[in-house]
Design a protein around this motif. Structure first.
Motif, PDB file in Angstrom:
ATOM      1  N   GLU A   1       0.833  -1.206   0.000  1.00 20.27           N
ATOM      2  CA  GLU A   1       0.000   0.000   0.000  1.00 20.27           C
ATOM      3  C   GLU A   1       0.863   1.249   0.000  1.00 20.27           C
ATOM      4  O   GLU A   1       0.501   2.275  -0.588  1.00 20.27           O
ATOM      5  CB  GLU A   1      -0.921   0.007   1.216  1.00 20.27           C
ATOM      6  CG  GLU A   1      -2.053  -0.998   1.134  1.00 20.27           C
ATOM      7  CD  GLU A   1      -3.013  -0.863   2.301  1.00 20.27           C
ATOM      8  OE1 GLU A   1      -2.928   0.148   3.019  1.00 20.27           O
ATOM      9  OE2 GLU A   1      -3.831  -1.765   2.493  1.00 20.27           O
TER      10      GLU A   1
ATOM     11  N   ASP B   1      -5.428   5.434  -0.393  1.00 18.44           N
ATOM     12  CA  ASP B   1      -6.741   5.136  -0.958  1.00 18.44           C
ATOM     13  C   ASP B   1      -7.605   6.379  -0.866  1.00 18.44           C
ATOM     14  O   ASP B   1      -7.828   6.912   0.204  1.00 18.44           O
ATOM     15  CB  ASP B   1      -7.389   3.995  -0.166  1.00 18.44           C
ATOM     16  CG  ASP B   1      -8.748   3.610  -0.715  1.00 18.44           C
ATOM     17  OD1 ASP B   1      -9.061   4.016  -1.835  1.00 18.44           O
ATOM     18  OD2 ASP B   1      -9.483   2.907  -0.004  1.00 18.44           O
TER      19      ASP B   1
ATOM     20  N   SER C   1     -11.247   8.457  -2.191  1.00 15.57           N
ATOM     21  CA  SER C   1     -12.572   8.205  -2.753  1.00 15.57           C
ATOM     22  C   SER C   1     -13.347   9.489  -2.944  1.00 15.57           C
ATOM     23  O   SER C   1     -14.561   9.501  -2.900  1.00 15.57           O
ATOM     24  CB  SER C   1     -13.345   7.259  -1.841  1.00 15.57           C
ATOM     25  OG  SER C   1     -13.437   7.784  -0.537  1.00 15.57           O
TER      26      SER C   1
ATOM     27  N   GLN D   1      -5.713   4.200  -9.570  1.00 18.93           N
ATOM     28  CA  GLN D   1      -4.748   4.089  -8.501  1.00 18.93           C
ATOM     29  C   GLN D   1      -3.773   5.243  -8.595  1.00 18.93           C
ATOM     30  O   GLN D   1      -3.286   5.593  -9.651  1.00 18.93           O
ATOM     31  CB  GLN D   1      -4.016   2.758  -8.653  1.00 18.93           C
ATOM     32  CG  GLN D   1      -2.884   2.561  -7.659  1.00 18.93           C
ATOM     33  CD  GLN D   1      -2.249   1.210  -7.862  1.00 18.93           C
ATOM     34  OE1 GLN D   1      -2.864   0.295  -8.367  1.00 18.93           O
ATOM     35  NE2 GLN D   1      -1.021   1.080  -7.469  1.00 18.93           N
TER      36      GLN D   1
ATOM     37  N   ARG E   1      -8.776  -3.124   0.095  1.00 17.25           N
ATOM     38  CA  ARG E   1      -8.315  -1.740   0.020  1.00 17.25           C
ATOM     39  C   ARG E   1      -7.648  -1.516  -1.331  1.00 17.25           C
ATOM     40  O   ARG E   1      -6.465  -1.756  -1.503  1.00 17.25           O
ATOM     41  CB  ARG E   1      -7.357  -1.441   1.162  1.00 17.25           C
ATOM     42  CG  ARG E   1      -7.107   0.041   1.371  1.00 17.25           C
ATOM     43  CD  ARG E   1      -6.394   0.281   2.694  1.00 17.25           C
ATOM     44  NE  ARG E   1      -6.269   1.693   2.972  1.00 17.25           N
ATOM     45  CZ  ARG E   1      -7.248   2.451   3.451  1.00 17.25           C
ATOM     46  NH1 ARG E   1      -8.416   1.901   3.693  1.00 17.25           N
ATOM     47  NH2 ARG E   1      -7.078   3.730   3.684  1.00 17.25           N
ATOM     48  N   SER E   2      -8.413  -1.062  -2.289  1.00 14.91           N
ATOM     49  CA  SER E   2      -7.917  -0.804  -3.640  1.00 14.91           C
ATOM     50  C   SER E   2      -8.370   0.580  -4.053  1.00 14.91           C
ATOM     51  O   SER E   2      -9.568   0.857  -4.111  1.00 14.91           O
ATOM     52  CB  SER E   2      -8.461  -1.854  -4.620  1.00 14.91           C
ATOM     53  OG  SER E   2      -8.176  -1.488  -5.954  1.00 14.91           O
ATOM     54  N   ALA E   3      -7.418   1.474  -4.306  1.00 13.50           N
ATOM     55  CA  ALA E   3      -7.778   2.869  -4.563  1.00 13.50           C
ATOM     56  C   ALA E   3      -8.723   3.004  -5.744  1.00 13.50           C
ATOM     57  O   ALA E   3      -9.715   3.721  -5.688  1.00 13.50           O
ATOM     58  CB  ALA E   3      -6.516   3.694  -4.791  1.00 13.50           C
TER      59      ALA E   3
ATOM     60  N   THR F   1     -12.416   1.297  -4.873  1.00 18.22           N
ATOM     61  CA  THR F   1     -13.232   2.018  -3.906  1.00 18.22           C
ATOM     62  C   THR F   1     -13.657   3.378  -4.433  1.00 18.22           C
ATOM     63  O   THR F   1     -14.825   3.766  -4.343  1.00 18.22           O
ATOM     64  CB  THR F   1     -12.450   2.195  -2.589  1.00 18.22           C
ATOM     65  OG1 THR F   1     -12.033   0.917  -2.118  1.00 18.22           O
ATOM     66  CG2 THR F   1     -13.309   2.871  -1.534  1.00 18.22           C
TER      67      THR F   1
ATOM     68  N   THR G   1     -13.630  -1.645   4.011  1.00 22.28           N
ATOM     69  CA  THR G   1     -12.350  -2.170   3.518  1.00 22.28           C
ATOM     70  C   THR G   1     -11.479  -2.645   4.678  1.00 22.28           C
ATOM     71  O   THR G   1     -10.255  -2.650   4.586  1.00 22.28           O
ATOM     72  CB  THR G   1     -11.592  -1.096   2.720  1.00 22.28           C
ATOM     73  OG1 THR G   1     -11.349   0.043   3.574  1.00 22.28           O
ATOM     74  CG2 THR G   1     -12.380  -0.648   1.509  1.00 22.28           C
TER      75      THR G   1
ATOM     76  N   PRO H   1      -8.219  -7.091   4.614  1.00 20.35           N
ATOM     77  CA  PRO H   1      -7.396  -7.129   3.401  1.00 20.35           C
ATOM     78  C   PRO H   1      -7.445  -8.480   2.698  1.00 20.35           C
ATOM     79  O   PRO H   1      -6.862  -8.643   1.630  1.00 20.35           O
ATOM     80  CB  PRO H   1      -5.985  -6.854   3.945  1.00 20.35           C
ATOM     81  CG  PRO H   1      -6.011  -7.462   5.312  1.00 20.35           C
ATOM     82  CD  PRO H   1      -7.409  -7.264   5.834  1.00 20.35           C
TER      83      PRO H   1
END
Length: 348
Positions: free
Chosen positions: A144, A150, A152, A163, A229-231, A234, A253, A256
């Motif tokens: 990360e 991350d 949103s 990302q 947790r994925s930019a 999300t 999130t 993991p």
């Protein structure tokens, strides 16, 4: 051509002009000093990071500036010293030169470093194994911290839904990594030394009770969305929800582990929503449910997964790049075993 002799002396041959070449003031040390100032934004901070005096930093900057066109490399701003347009070009070339110098001085770095997120692990390893190049590279799974925070917030645009890749691109240009496989909706500009190849498109898939062709985004508003947790995933979900006017989604999130999300979803704790390449890793997990792509106004939410390399690379790096591109072309259109038929554009 000779000059005429005077008073009986022997003729003297005229000196040929010195061949043009790089300035002796253009050294790797001065490039490192310049990049330290670019990265820190201040001469005192650069001097501390390099363990030299501020006068040494100023002298190296002056000599470098004189050797690369006698144009300003840095300008003052509210945030400190920033590179000018000319300085940005010099910085990009400097990073490549230093990367190549590091590679030449480190025999263990002769193997190209291929970096990727956990979601792309299976695809990258399979592609390299099938091409016979797995033993020729060093594999690195991104964390990360590598990928950036991350986020949103903001409208649904290619930049906001992707990302954050600034840190990753910096590692690529500095030579820390040689090839980068990452979700990247916004392609790098042609003026940068980064080359971008789209490998495949990763869809957002929801784990639903009945086998369905798709899941409208609006159906996710009434419950909890479980995702890793994925930019890009999300932020894309939240931005699409705002565009549709359904408000913010309850996105969780906390876990993991995609396997844990499947177990929670099976227990009725929410709806698991994962990028297709991560869903492929847990394809054997669902028992009573199946994966279906999430639709935003009739369009599947997805992002391209790209291969990034420097434009000026070694032959060995170019061979690995070609292998990954050919693998993507050959396997494009395949789908994870447990994904519904509507997800045919997801990664192999």
């Amino acid at each position: 051509m000779t000059q005429p002799s005077r008073r009986g002396t022997a003729p003297v041959a005229a000196e040929a002009p010195a061949p043009a070449g790089p300035s002796p003031r253009l050294t790797l040390t001065r490039l490192r000093v310049f990049l330290a100032v670019v990265d820190t934004g201040a001469i005192p901070a650069a001097a501390r990071s390099l363990h030299v005096t501020e006068m040494s930093v100023r002298n190296n900057l002056h000599e470098l500036e004189s050797s690369v066109g006698s144009r300003p490399l840095l300008a003052k701003s509210a945030a400190g010293l920033v590179p000018t347009g000319h300085g940005e070009r010099v910085a990009a070339v400097a990073r490549m030169m230093l990367a190549h110098a590091t590679e030449l001085s480190s025999p263990e770095r002769l193997r190209p470093v291929v970096a990727f997120a956990a979601g792309q692990a299976r695809w990258v390893v399979d592609a390299l194994r099938e091409s016979g190049g797995l033993e020729e590279v060093e594999l690195r799974v991104l964390t990360e911290a590598d990928a950036g925070p991350d986020t949103s917030d903001g409208p649904l645009t290619a930049q906001s839904s992707g990302q954050s890749s600034g840190q990753l691109t910096g590692q690529l240009l500095s030579g820390t990594i040689d090839l980068l496989v990452t979700p990247m909706p916004q392609a790098a500009g042609q003026e940068t030394p980064v080359r971008v190849d789209e490998l495949y498109r990763s869809q957002l898939l929801a784990l639903v009770e009945a086998r369905r062709q798709s899941v409208p985004l609006e159906e996710l508003r009434s419950g909890r969305v479980l995702t890793v947790r994925s930019a890009w995933a999300t932020s894309m979900l939240q931005a699409a929800a705002r565009v549709e006017g359904i408000g913010a989604l309850a996105v969780d999130t906390a876990s993991p582990d995609p396997y844990a999300l499947v177990v929670l979803a099976e227990a009725g704790m929410g709806t698991a929503v994962l990028p297709a390449d991560i869903a492929a890793l847990v394809a054997d997990g669902p028992v009573t449910r199946s994966w279906a792509p999430v639709l935003h106004r009739g369009t599947v939410l997805e992002t391209p997964v790209c291969l990034l390399t420097r434009r000026d690379v070694s032959r060995r790096v170019e061979r690995v790049r070609t292998s990954l591109r050919l693998a993507a072309a050959a396997r494009r259109g395949a789908r994870p075993a447990a994904v519904g038929a509507a997800a045919s554009a997801s990664p192999p």
